[in-house]
Scaffold this motif. Structure first.
Motif, PDB file in Angstrom:
ATOM      1  N   GLN A  44       0.794  -1.225   0.000  1.00 17.82           N
ATOM      2  CA  GLN A  44       0.000   0.000   0.000  1.00 17.82           C
ATOM      3  C   GLN A  44       0.827   1.276   0.000  1.00 17.82           C
ATOM      4  O   GLN A  44       0.283   2.366  -0.134  1.00 17.82           O
ATOM      5  N   THR A  61      -5.268  17.220   1.841  1.00 22.78           N
ATOM      6  CA  THR A  61      -3.808  17.168   1.731  1.00 22.78           C
ATOM      7  C   THR A  61      -3.219  17.368   3.119  1.00 22.78           C
ATOM      8  O   THR A  61      -3.440  18.397   3.753  1.00 22.78           O
ATOM      9  N   GLN A  75     -11.301  12.386   3.658  1.00 18.27           N
ATOM     10  CA  GLN A  75     -10.614  11.757   2.527  1.00 18.27           C
ATOM     11  C   GLN A  75     -10.395  12.805   1.441  1.00 18.27           C
ATOM     12  O   GLN A  75     -11.238  13.668   1.216  1.00 18.27           O
ATOM     13  N   ARG A  76      -9.230  12.749   0.804  1.00 21.69           N
ATOM     14  CA  ARG A  76      -8.778  13.656  -0.248  1.00 21.69           C
ATOM     15  C   ARG A  76      -8.233  14.978   0.298  1.00 21.69           C
ATOM     16  O   ARG A  76      -7.810  15.847  -0.469  1.00 21.69           O
ATOM     17  N   ARG A  80      -1.875  13.684  -0.500  1.00 21.41           N
ATOM     18  CA  ARG A  80      -3.338  13.680  -0.452  1.00 21.41           C
ATOM     19  C   ARG A  80      -3.812  12.311   0.018  1.00 21.41           C
ATOM     20  O   ARG A  80      -3.323  11.287  -0.448  1.00 21.41           O
ATOM     21  N   GLY A  92      -1.305   7.538   1.382  1.00 20.29           N
ATOM     22  CA  GLY A  92      -1.143   8.625   0.431  1.00 20.29           C
ATOM     23  C   GLY A  92       0.009   9.565   0.692  1.00 20.29           C
ATOM     24  O   GLY A  92       0.306  10.426  -0.131  1.00 20.29           O
ATOM     25  N   ARG A 100      -5.516   9.068   0.118  1.00 22.80           N
ATOM     26  CA  ARG A 100      -6.204   8.219  -0.863  1.00 22.80           C
ATOM     27  C   ARG A 100      -7.292   7.390  -0.204  1.00 22.80           C
ATOM     28  O   ARG A 100      -8.343   7.143  -0.789  1.00 22.80           O
ATOM     29  N   ALA A 101      -7.004   6.938   1.004  1.00 25.77           N
ATOM     30  CA  ALA A 101      -7.966   6.081   1.715  1.00 25.77           C
ATOM     31  C   ALA A 101      -7.757   6.253   3.203  1.00 25.77           C
ATOM     32  O   ALA A 101      -6.651   6.568   3.669  1.00 25.77           O
TER      33      ALA A 101
END
Length: 611
Positions: free
Chosen positions: A307, A325, A322-323, A334, A359, A336-337
């Protein structure tokens, strides 16, 4: 103040806090009594007079209800008692210190701050049952059927008690706790100090307590392993009182002690109840603004082969989505999950919630503060600035004794924090007394740790977290501690004469301390020929290492002994004056005040720098 044999007057509906003050009991003791009566109340809950009277009588205080005291008192006595009650209510208010407001929330508007689940760290000596206790607490969630999935080990988890969430940092050991503080993030609201009933207070127990005390967080003591044949919970309480100054509430103190046998599940419910009680007592501190971008701390991180970088983030303020930064030190990316402690994918994490995120571009260290920024471009710019500042910090250091007076003058500090280590207990006691005597009206001298023996890495980490200076008297500094001090920017000062130590401290507080200096050897040259010139002699030399500079301080060394300590008066190559000559080249050197040189002499150029 009221006593057990005096009748207490309940004037009418009364809050738990007011009842505690009226009875001269701790609020925790009152809440515990109410719980035993089947009444679940927090500190601000208003009780009807009958319930308050029952609780008071249960605690050994005779009670007079409003209708009863009129028949038994003259008007004058009633007036006197009322005046005494007013005094009793006012006196504790005057003694209450301002609550500890975390820097994280200092800029938030009070109306934006909402209660959040308490964050609890479990600290204590190795093998005293920290992990077993955390596992037992985690099982309470499974027993209540809340799991709903495979529990992931992500460094923290949440359990529910009385319908309220509690977050536990599942990284036992005060090193992780201190790492969070050292990097500027307050990692926990409450500390559970674990002490084994069959072992008592041990060195790491004392260290863990010092870290919790330095963080300024409330402490609950869990006396573990009470089911062992040789368990002695009362001895643990006595040791905690004698060695740590933690007075159990059943002895009239204000520290809750809970007997626990984690493997049998004994005492777990009571411990969780106490956490909620302490949370209510400190409710003004355990708050956050959920309607802003997230800030918090990194609990764990790793490079997962499948991962990529995976980090556990504990949200202390705001809501993480989520998303977003995220920027953590020099790591950014950022999200991702995002997964909760049960392995379920989630879209957002409110305050006090731990989540595992994917991320980031690199692995951030545990304890690193994180925040959400506008974009990855903004994150990159901040990272570049941080890297530059980090280099400056490494070269400059964090806090030195020489800085203290300047910071005092600027109003940036009101106390001098010290970690003090000495060679014997007698010396240490004398030293501590003398250091406390240096305190003035304007400046407090605060000893955050004292001990006998070498300066250790743990001492340095505590100093780093508390912006303190480490003082060693007649002791060594172990290699790991010195390396850690360089990394963390902690100043370690060692002394062999007590007068010099106290003199330096006093000078620091008065602004008279000269900056500490250290000698750096620039280079060494060997004399291979001696030439007569007009006005004296010049040594024909070969530079063995480093560099020789004109006007640098220099020593002339003959047969291992220093025969002159002076400076380089002239430096030439092929009759030309030069500023410096490097390793591997020949040169002519004349030292100020030196008239005789011999072949084989060494000339050592050096400079003295402030450190």
């Amino acid at each position: 103040m009221s006593h057990a044999h005096e009748a207490i007057r309940i004037p009418g509906p009364i809050s738990v806090r007011e009842l505690a003050e009226l009875l001269d009991e701790s609020p925790i003791a009152v809440i515990k009594t109410l719980m035993a009566m089947g009444v679940m109340a927090n500190i601000n809950q208003v009780l009807d007079p009958d319930t308050a009277a029952l609780a008071a009588e249960e605690m050994g205080h005779p009670v007079l209800l409003p209708g009863e005291e009129e028949a038994q008192e003259t008007e004058e006595e009633a007036a006197e008692e009322e005046a005494a009650d007013i005094e009793e209510e006012v006196e504790p208010v005057a003694e209450v210190k301002p609550t500890r407001k975390q820097r994280l929330y200092a800029n938030e508007r009070p109306e934006d701050l909402k209660p959040r689940p308490p964050i609890v760290a479990v600290l204590g000596h190795v093998d005293h049952g920290k992990t077993t206790l955390l596992d037992a607490i985690r099982q309470t969630r499974v027993a209540e059927g809340e799991a709903g999935g495979i529990t992931q080990h992500i460094g923290a988890y949440q359990v529910k008690k009385q319908g309220r969430l509690i977050t536990f940092i599942d990284t036992p050991g005060h090193e992780a706790f201190t790492a969070m503080r050292a990097r500027g993030a307050q990692g926990a609201d409450i500390v559970i100090l674990v002490i084994a009933a069959d072992d008592g207070v041990m060195p790491q127990t004392i260290e863990a307590y010092e870290h919790a005390k330095a963080a300024g967080v409330p402490i609950i003591v869990a006396v573990t392993k009470v089911d062992k044949p040789n368990a002695n919970p009362d001895r643990v309480r006595q040791q905690a009182a004698d060695k740590l100054g933690l007075i159990p509430e059943e002895w009239g103190g204000d520290v809750p002690f809970v007997n626990v046998a984690a493997l049998k599940g004994q005492g777990i419910d009571e411990l969780l109840d106490y956490i909620l009680i302490v949370t209510d007592l400190h409710q003004d501190d355990i708050v956050a603004n959920p309607n802003r971008s997230a800030q918090g701390v990194v609990l764990e991180s790793e490079l997962d082969p499948r991962q990529g970088v995976a980090a556990t983030l504990l949200v202390l303020n705001g809501t993480l989505r989520q998303r977003d930064t995220v920027l953590a030190g020099t790591a950014y990316g950022r999200i991702r999950a995002m997964f909760n402690d049960q392995g379920k994918r989630v879209k957002e994490a409110p305050p006090s919630m731990p989540v595992r995120v994917l991320g980031l571009n690199e692995v951030p260290p545990a304890g690193q503060f994180f925040e959400v920024v506008e974009s990855e471009r903004a994150a990159r710019e901040i990272v570049e600035q941080r890297k530059r500042r980090l280099e400056q910090k490494r070269s400059r250091g964090r806090i030195t004794l020489e800085d203290v007076f300047r910071q005092l003058q600027a109003g940036q500090r009101e106390e001098l924090n010290l970690v003090v280590k000495a060679d014997t207990q007698g010396t240490l006691d004398a030293l501590i007394d003398s250091l406390h005597d240096l305190a003035t009206e304007d400046v407090a001298v605060k000893i955050i740790r004292q001990g006998v023996g070498a300066v250790s890495e743990s001492d340095v980490m505590l100093a780093s977290a508390s912006d303190a200076i480490v003082i060693g008297f007649g002791v060594k500094v172990d290699r790991v501690a010195r390396e850690r001090a360089e990394q963390e920017g902690v100043q370690i000062r060692t002394y062999d004469v007590i007068y010099h130590l106290l003199e330096d401290m006093e000078k620091a507080l008065k602004g008279l301390l000269e900056p500490e200096t250290e000698e750096f050897v620039l280079g060494t040259a060997e004399v291979r020929a001696v030439f007569k010139v007009r006005g004296g002699k010049v040594a024909g030399c070969y530079v063995l290492d480093g560099v020789i500079r004109r006007n640098a301080k220099a020593r002339l060394i003959r047969d291992g002994e220093v025969v002159a300590d002076t400076k380089v008066a002239s430096l030439k190559r092929f009759q030309e004056d030069v500023a410096e000559v490097r390793q591997g080249f020949e040169c002519g050197i004349a030292l100020e005040g030196v008239t005789e040189y011999k072949e084989g002499d060494l000339i050592e150029a050096y400079e003295v720098r402030e450190v």
